[in-house]
Write an enzyme that holds these catalytic residues in place. Structure first.
Site, short mmCIF file in Angstrom:
data_model
loop_
_atom_site.label_atom_id
_atom_site.label_comp_id
_atom_site.label_asym_id
_atom_site.label_seq_id
_atom_site.Cartn_x
_atom_site.Cartn_y
_atom_site.Cartn_z
N CYS A 1 29.55 33.83 -3.47
CA CYS A 1 28.18 33.94 -2.95
C CYS A 1 28.16 33.89 -1.43
CB CYS A 1 27.30 32.86 -3.55
SG CYS A 1 27.96 31.21 -3.33
N GLU B 1 23.58 42.74 -1.95
CA GLU B 1 24.85 42.14 -2.34
C GLU B 1 25.69 43.15 -3.12
OE1 GLU B 1 24.37 38.71 -4.90
OE2 GLU B 1 25.77 37.55 -3.69
#
Ligand code: NAD
Length: 504
Positions: free
Chosen positions: A298, A394
């Site tokens: 992350c 992302e």
């Protein structure tokens, strides 16, 4: 090459797990009966097991079991005794480190060297929060009356935790340890794609001495098991680690049930290199930031912001370095970059690279071939504007979007131009500039001349599309407890300002 099924089944057996994943509820393993779910080794594409979703019924049973066990955890153990049990969990994890790491690699495809580090951190996390078990207490507040006012710091009850596939057992420990140190029960639903090591950890907790039912692990799907647990009356808080899209769904369901929620979501973190930096260190740092664990992190430094004056030189250094990284079989001791963990994610990463190329990106990558393995070689996407899809969203793979900036103000503007706020870094030898960047870049974690240092002792979390609330450090203890304010009248003549008291 190792026989993958034998490798997987033997490590399951060594941990007392059925190779066909079951849920761990109230101290026992139970079969699911719902939709079939397949575990596939992402490197050889061998099907390791097919199991059934545990569904809503088993999730509900787990919530009830946890509610009961939590009472025992708070009444049958002293605070120090809870800490002793948590130390024992850490010891068992250390004893089984190699087996847990091998199983994690088998199911997730993460390189074995990374899995060993993550399992060692599981033990460290339990030891860290074991120390807090008997150090959580309230305070006495000098209220302006004759009262003794004090606070009790109480557990919430049952916490429902949801975790993703990218660091399964590490994330499970990161959530379970502080929750039980604070006196709560836990129902945890790992990703249906990587349940095995979380199941083993749940069983280790009970083996170490927590009451059966205190920690339950659901092998199942979000829309069935997850939604049932969120709605269950015993659950007092929801903690979600995963993508922003699912985070929105979980927050909505939790909101409908009037339950507080912590969201640990994704990122698009800026790794900013100024022209005065130690470029060799920054080059190694840029690779570690995005290519370690194949970018499935992350906090990955997925946007590399390079000052325009050094762009060509620095990107050449990063490209040359990345081509030397060992990519391949995650069970091989030398491998630094393994496969993408699952088919859905592989398709996402490769389609993001394709779209970036269509948008005009210069794509820099090795042309090594990996057959059917879900491997994406380390890739740099250059010459895209900061507003492009690959610079805003992302990718969650070993793919870095390289952007350029002119000066400090430009770097800050570009760094803060996404909707995320999870992490960031700056590389410079100018100490004043470093501190200004730390203050101005929107991030829950920020590094100066480094990347990815993370420890259980320091708070972790994000803002905006990266979520809210904090995991780890002392801050998470506030997430898992709530204060109760107690007022005791100590005046000789009680000052009740209202009502009548007829003589007896
Ligand atoms: P995901 O959102 O697809 O799934 C996460 C979990 O949510 C899984 O266990 C899944 O089964 C569950 N889920 C799905 N639908 C649900 C529902 N309706 N109700 C309840 N649970 C449901 O994420 P993923 O693909 O597994 O993981 C990758 C994402 O996780 C990335 O975005 C990454 O950045 C993020 N992540 C964040 C952190 C952090 O601490 N901020 C850490 C690791 C990963």
């Amino acid at each position: 090459m190792l026989d993958r099924i034998k490798h997987y089944t033997s490590h399951c057996a060594n941990l007392g797990l059925n190779p066909v994943p079951q849920s761990y509820v109230n101290g026992a393993f139970v079969d699911g009966t719902g939709q079939p779910i397949t575990l596939e080794d992402p490197y050889t594409r061998t099907v390791l097991a097919t199991y059934n979703d545990c569904g809503a019924e088993i999730a509900n049973t787990a919530c009830v079991a946890s509610e009961e066990a939590q009472k025992s955890w708070m009444t049958d153990f002293t605070a120090a005794g809870r800490g002793v049990v948590m130390q024992k969990i850490a010891t068992i994890v250390e004893e089984r480190l190699e087996i847990l790491a091998q199983l994690e690699t088998a199911v997730s495809g993460k390189p074995i060297r990374d899995c060993r580090v993550e399992v060692s951190k599981v033990a460290e996390i339990f030891r860290y929060y074991a120390g807090y078990a008997d150090k959580l207490h309230g305070e006495v507040i000098p209220v302006p009356s004759g009262h003794l006012n004090y606070t009790l710091r109480e557990p919430l009850g049952v916490i429902f935790q949801i975790t993703p596939w990218n660091a399964p057992v590490f994330t499970a420990a990161w959530q379970i340890a502080p929750a039980i140190a604070c006196g709560n029960g836990v129902v945890l639903k790992p990703s249906e794609l990587t349940p095995s090591t979380s199941l083993a950890l749940g069983a280790i907790c009970v083996e170490a001495g927590v009451p059966a039912g205190l920690v339950n692990i659901l092998a199942g799907l979000g829309p069935t098991a997850g939604e049932a647990a969120i709605a269950h009356d015993a659950v007092r808080k929801v903690v979600f680690v995963g993508s922003p899209a699912t985070g929105r769904i979980v927050a909505t369901s939790s909101g409908k049930a009037l339950k507080p929620v912590v969201l640990e979501l994704g990122g698009k973190s800026a790794n900013i290199v100024f022209e005065d930096a130690d470029l060799e260190a920054a080059c190694r740092g840029a690779q570690a930031a995005i290519f370690a664990t194949a970018g499935q992190s992350c906090v990955a430094g997925s946007r590399l912001l390079v000052q325009a004056s050094i762009k060509d030189k620095f990107l050449r250094m990063v490209a040359d370095g990345m081509k030397q990284l060992a990519v391949g079989d995650p069970l091989s001791e030398d491998t630094e970059i393994g496969p993408i963990s699952n088919r859905r994610q592989f398709d996402h990463v490769t389609s993001m690279i394709g779209k970036a190329a269509d948008d005009g990106a210069t794509v820099i990558a090795s042309d090594d071939a990996f057959g059917d393995a879900l491997v994406v070689p380390p890739t740099i996407l250059a010459d895209l504007p900061p507003s492009s899809d690959a610079a805003q969203n992302e990718i969650f793979g070993p793919v870095v979007t390289a952007l350029t900036f002119e000066d400090e103000a430009d770097a800050v503007r570009i760094a803060n131009s996404t909707d995320f706020g999870l992490a960031g870094a700056v590389w410079t030898n100018n100490v004043s500039l470093a501190h200004r960047m730390a203050a101005k870049v929107r991030a829950g974690t920020f590094w100066v001349n480094g990347y990815k240092a993370i420890h259980v002792s320091t708070p972790f979390g994000g803002s905006r599309s990266s979520g809210f609330g904090r995991s780890s450090g002392m801050d998470v203890l506030m997430e898992y407890t709530e204060p109760k304010s107690v007022w005791v009248e100590t005046s000789e003549v009680p000052r009740v300002a209202f009502g009548y008291a007829p003589s007896e």
